[in-house]
Design a protein around this motif. Structure first.
Motif, PDB file in Angstrom:
ATOM      1  N   ASN A   1       0.826  -1.206   0.000  1.00 35.73           N
ATOM      2  CA  ASN A   1       0.000   0.000   0.000  1.00 35.73           C
ATOM      3  C   ASN A   1       0.864   1.262   0.000  1.00 35.73           C
ATOM      4  O   ASN A   1       0.418   2.327   0.355  1.00 35.73           O
ATOM      5  CB  ASN A   1      -1.064  -0.002   1.102  1.00 35.73           C
TER       6      ASN A   1
ATOM      7  N   THR B   1     -11.656  -4.962  -0.340  1.00 34.42           N
ATOM      8  CA  THR B   1     -11.217  -4.287   0.884  1.00 34.42           C
ATOM      9  C   THR B   1     -12.119  -4.775   2.004  1.00 34.42           C
ATOM     10  O   THR B   1     -13.346  -4.904   1.805  1.00 34.42           O
ATOM     11  CB  THR B   1     -11.284  -2.743   0.829  1.00 34.42           C
ATOM     12  N   ILE B   2     -11.539  -5.019   3.161  1.00 31.13           N
ATOM     13  CA  ILE B   2     -12.394  -5.416   4.277  1.00 31.13           C
ATOM     14  C   ILE B   2     -13.336  -4.271   4.665  1.00 31.13           C
ATOM     15  O   ILE B   2     -14.350  -4.496   5.304  1.00 31.13           O
ATOM     16  CB  ILE B   2     -11.577  -5.873   5.520  1.00 31.13           C
ATOM     17  N   ASP B   3     -12.990  -3.039   4.268  1.00 32.99           N
ATOM     18  CA  ASP B   3     -13.772  -1.874   4.711  1.00 32.99           C
ATOM     19  C   ASP B   3     -15.150  -1.787   4.035  1.00 32.99           C
ATOM     20  O   ASP B   3     -16.030  -1.100   4.542  1.00 32.99           O
ATOM     21  CB  ASP B   3     -13.004  -0.574   4.416  1.00 32.99           C
TER      22      ASP B   3
ATOM     23  N   MET C   1     -11.432  -2.453  12.481  1.00 37.72           N
ATOM     24  CA  MET C   1     -10.976  -1.658  11.329  1.00 37.72           C
ATOM     25  C   MET C   1     -12.170  -1.143  10.524  1.00 37.72           C
ATOM     26  O   MET C   1     -13.312  -1.311  10.930  1.00 37.72           O
ATOM     27  CB  MET C   1     -10.062  -2.512  10.459  1.00 37.72           C
ATOM     28  N   GLY C   2     -11.851  -0.596   9.353  1.00 39.86           N
ATOM     29  CA  GLY C   2     -12.914  -0.060   8.496  1.00 39.86           C
ATOM     30  C   GLY C   2     -12.603   1.324   7.990  1.00 39.86           C
ATOM     31  O   GLY C   2     -13.359   1.903   7.225  1.00 39.86           O
ATOM     32  N   ARG C   3     -11.514   1.887   8.526  1.00 42.62           N
ATOM     33  CA  ARG C   3     -11.071   3.232   8.167  1.00 42.62           C
ATOM     34  C   ARG C   3     -12.189   4.256   8.394  1.00 42.62           C
ATOM     35  O   ARG C   3     -12.667   4.343   9.502  1.00 42.62           O
ATOM     36  CB  ARG C   3     -10.563   3.232   6.727  1.00 42.62           C
TER      37      ARG C   3
ATOM     38  N   GLU D   1     -12.477   2.049  14.220  1.00 47.58           N
ATOM     39  CA  GLU D   1     -11.235   2.824  14.390  1.00 47.58           C
ATOM     40  C   GLU D   1     -11.425   4.282  13.971  1.00 47.58           C
ATOM     41  O   GLU D   1     -10.715   5.162  14.455  1.00 47.58           O
ATOM     42  CB  GLU D   1     -10.098   2.188  13.588  1.00 47.58           C
TER      43      GLU D   1
ATOM     44  N   LYS E   1      -2.541   6.396   9.469  1.00 41.87           N
ATOM     45  CA  LYS E   1      -2.818   5.135  10.152  1.00 41.87           C
ATOM     46  C   LYS E   1      -3.702   5.419  11.353  1.00 41.87           C
ATOM     47  O   LYS E   1      -3.311   6.166  12.261  1.00 41.87           O
ATOM     48  CB  LYS E   1      -1.480   4.523  10.587  1.00 41.87           C
TER      49      LYS E   1
ATOM     50  N   ARG F   1      -7.843  -9.138   8.773  1.00 39.34           N
ATOM     51  CA  ARG F   1      -7.446  -9.281   7.360  1.00 39.34           C
ATOM     52  C   ARG F   1      -6.772 -10.612   7.071  1.00 39.34           C
ATOM     53  O   ARG F   1      -6.437 -10.900   5.918  1.00 39.34           O
ATOM     54  CB  ARG F   1      -6.477  -8.146   6.993  1.00 39.34           C
TER      55      ARG F   1
HETATM   56  O1  F6P Z   1      -8.238  -0.529   4.193  1.00 40.11           O
HETATM   57  C1  F6P Z   1      -8.058  -1.725   4.863  1.00 40.11           C
HETATM   58  C2  F6P Z   1      -7.457  -1.494   6.221  1.00 40.11           C
HETATM   59  O2  F6P Z   1      -7.323  -2.737   6.866  1.00 40.11           O
HETATM   60  C3  F6P Z   1      -8.207  -0.501   7.096  1.00 40.11           C
HETATM   61  O3  F6P Z   1      -9.354  -1.061   7.675  1.00 40.11           O
HETATM   62  C4  F6P Z   1      -7.124  -0.109   8.064  1.00 40.11           C
HETATM   63  O4  F6P Z   1      -7.339   1.180   8.586  1.00 40.11           O
HETATM   64  C5  F6P Z   1      -5.889  -0.120   7.208  1.00 40.11           C
HETATM   65  O5  F6P Z   1      -6.163  -0.934   6.091  1.00 40.11           O
HETATM   66  C6  F6P Z   1      -4.644  -0.622   7.902  1.00 40.11           C
HETATM   67  O6  F6P Z   1      -3.595  -0.475   7.014  1.00 40.11           O
HETATM   68  P1  F6P Z   1      -2.137  -1.067   7.284  1.00 40.11           P
HETATM   69  O7  F6P Z   1      -2.161  -2.505   6.856  1.00 40.11           O
HETATM   70  O8  F6P Z   1      -1.282  -0.232   6.441  1.00 40.11           O
HETATM   71  O9  F6P Z   1      -1.861  -0.969   8.754  1.00 40.11           O
END
Ligand code: F6P
Length: 361
Positions: free
Chosen positions: A74, A139-141, A183-185, A236, A258, A288
């Motif tokens: 990412n 995406t899990i979101d 999670m879920g942003r 989150e 983050k 995830r």
């Molecule tokens: O977008 C998917 C996700 O798992 C979000 O839910 C979370 O905020 C983010 O990615 C975490 O990202 P990283 O793997 O970079 O910590």
């Protein structure tokens, strides 16, 4: 040389990506007689020319495997790419022209880009430069406007529901308030769906800024009825009224911010106002990891096969999507223009309120 297509997985991984890779490979080879080039680590592999041939043999046993065998990144934004200089420093460069050259060298019928909003927006920019891109939303979101469901979401929900059930028994034994940060942003799909399925008493979402007094009142009401524990799901991205997002690390051109800490912040708020014993669990990347649930295996398979058909039909600039149970091709802008958020007054939220879940406002 025969015809061939490419596939890459970008952004954060999730369960079900391998199902997409497998289905795309089997469909391309079986239905069209095309070869399949797997590109490692998202757009990074396109820039670095790191490829692998995908065959029936290399995708066998992939359906149930979590993560992505192609790897993902990412940080691989080809339009703001961190290039390491000989002196060890890193400089941000637009490497999209080199990626386009590499694509031309590969001579693909089309490139299947499996990703979330970030990866799709890179795909859209390459599209504007003439690349033949087809998208698969994951995406899990579950926050992509183009589709009712993204690959990975349901598995994450299952993980959270299992955690809620496990926390319930220990919460009850110790008469505690158990907070679970999920999670879920910026979207509350995981929190609300898992909260409904896992019997949470309070669910706090990014879409509804919470009033801490109201949350505390919900605990008092429950305890007044003789119940001595409560389960709280906090996304989150949830924040108190007048407060800000809980951020662990700021983002920049190469990475997103983050999120993290919403659960502990809520615990501190409750502790400051009550005598209840409070514990916080942060589920993090467990959501995830691991094997995809049946829904994500099926959705990943349908999306993977459909993406190859879309290449064959020349439906570039579109993503595979599911709408009311049916597969449809949607313009890629639909996947990037705006996030799909929980409607604070929509059916899901109303159902939650009807069954007595406190949403904080
Ligand atoms: O977008 C998917 C996700 O798992 C979000 O839910 C979370 O905020 C983010 O990615 C975490 O990202 P990283 O793997 O970079 O910590």
């Amino acid at each position: 040389m025969g015809k061939r297509i490419g596939i890459l997985t970008g952004g954060g991984d999730c369960p079900g990506l391998n199902a997409v890779i497998r289905a795309a490979t089997l469909t391309a080879r079986g239905s069209y007689g095309w070869d399949v080039v797997g590109i490692h680590n998202g757009f990074e592999g396109l820039y670095e020319e790191e490829y692998v041939d995908l065959t029936e043999a290399s995708v066998s046993q992939l359906l149930s495997r979590g993560g992505t065998v192609l790897g993902s990144s990412n940080r691989a934004n080809p339009f703001a790419y961190p290039l390491r200089l000989p002196d060890g420093r890193t400089e941000i460069h637009d490497v999209s022209a080199k990626c386009m050259k590499n694509l031309a060298k590969l001579g693909l019928e089309g490139l299947i880009v499996v990703g979330g909003d970030g990866t799709m927006s890179f795909g859209q920019k390459f599209l504007a430069q003439g690349a033949r891109i087809v998208g698969v939303p994951k995406t899990i979101d579950n926050d992509l406007e183009a589709t009712d469901y993204t690959v990975g979401f349901q598995t994450a929900v299952e993980v959270v529901v299992e955690a809620l059930e496990r926390l319930q028994t220990t919460a009850e034994s110790h008469e505690r308030i158990m907070i679970v940060e999920v999670m879920g942003r910026y979207a509350g799909w995981i929190a609300l769906t898992a909260g409904l399925a896992g019997g949470a008493h309070v669910v706090l979402l990014p879409e509804i800024d919470y009033d801490i007094d109201r949350v505390v009142e919900a605990f008092h009401r429950r305890h007044g009825r003789g119940v001595s524990y409560s389960i709280v799901v906090v996304a989150e991205g949830a924040k108190p009224k007048g407060g800000t997002l809980a951020v662990l690390a700021a983002g920049d051109a190469t990475k997103q911010e983050k999120l993290g800490g919403a659960g502990q912040r809520l615990a501190d708020q409750i502790i400051a106002r009550t005598e209840y014993e409070v514990r916080t669990t942060v589920l993090g990347h467990i959501q995830r990891g691991g094997s995809p649930c049946a829904f994500d295996r099926e959705l990943g398979t349908r999306f993977g096969a459909m993406a190859v058909d879309m290449v064959a039909l020349g439906q570039f600039g579109h993503v595979a999507a599911i709408e009311s149970g049916k597969l449809v091709a949607k313009p890629i802008e639909k996947a990037v223009k705006k996030l799909k958020l929980v409607d604070p007054n929509g059916e899901l939220a109303r159902t939650a309120r009807s069954v007595g879940i406190e949403l904080g406002a």
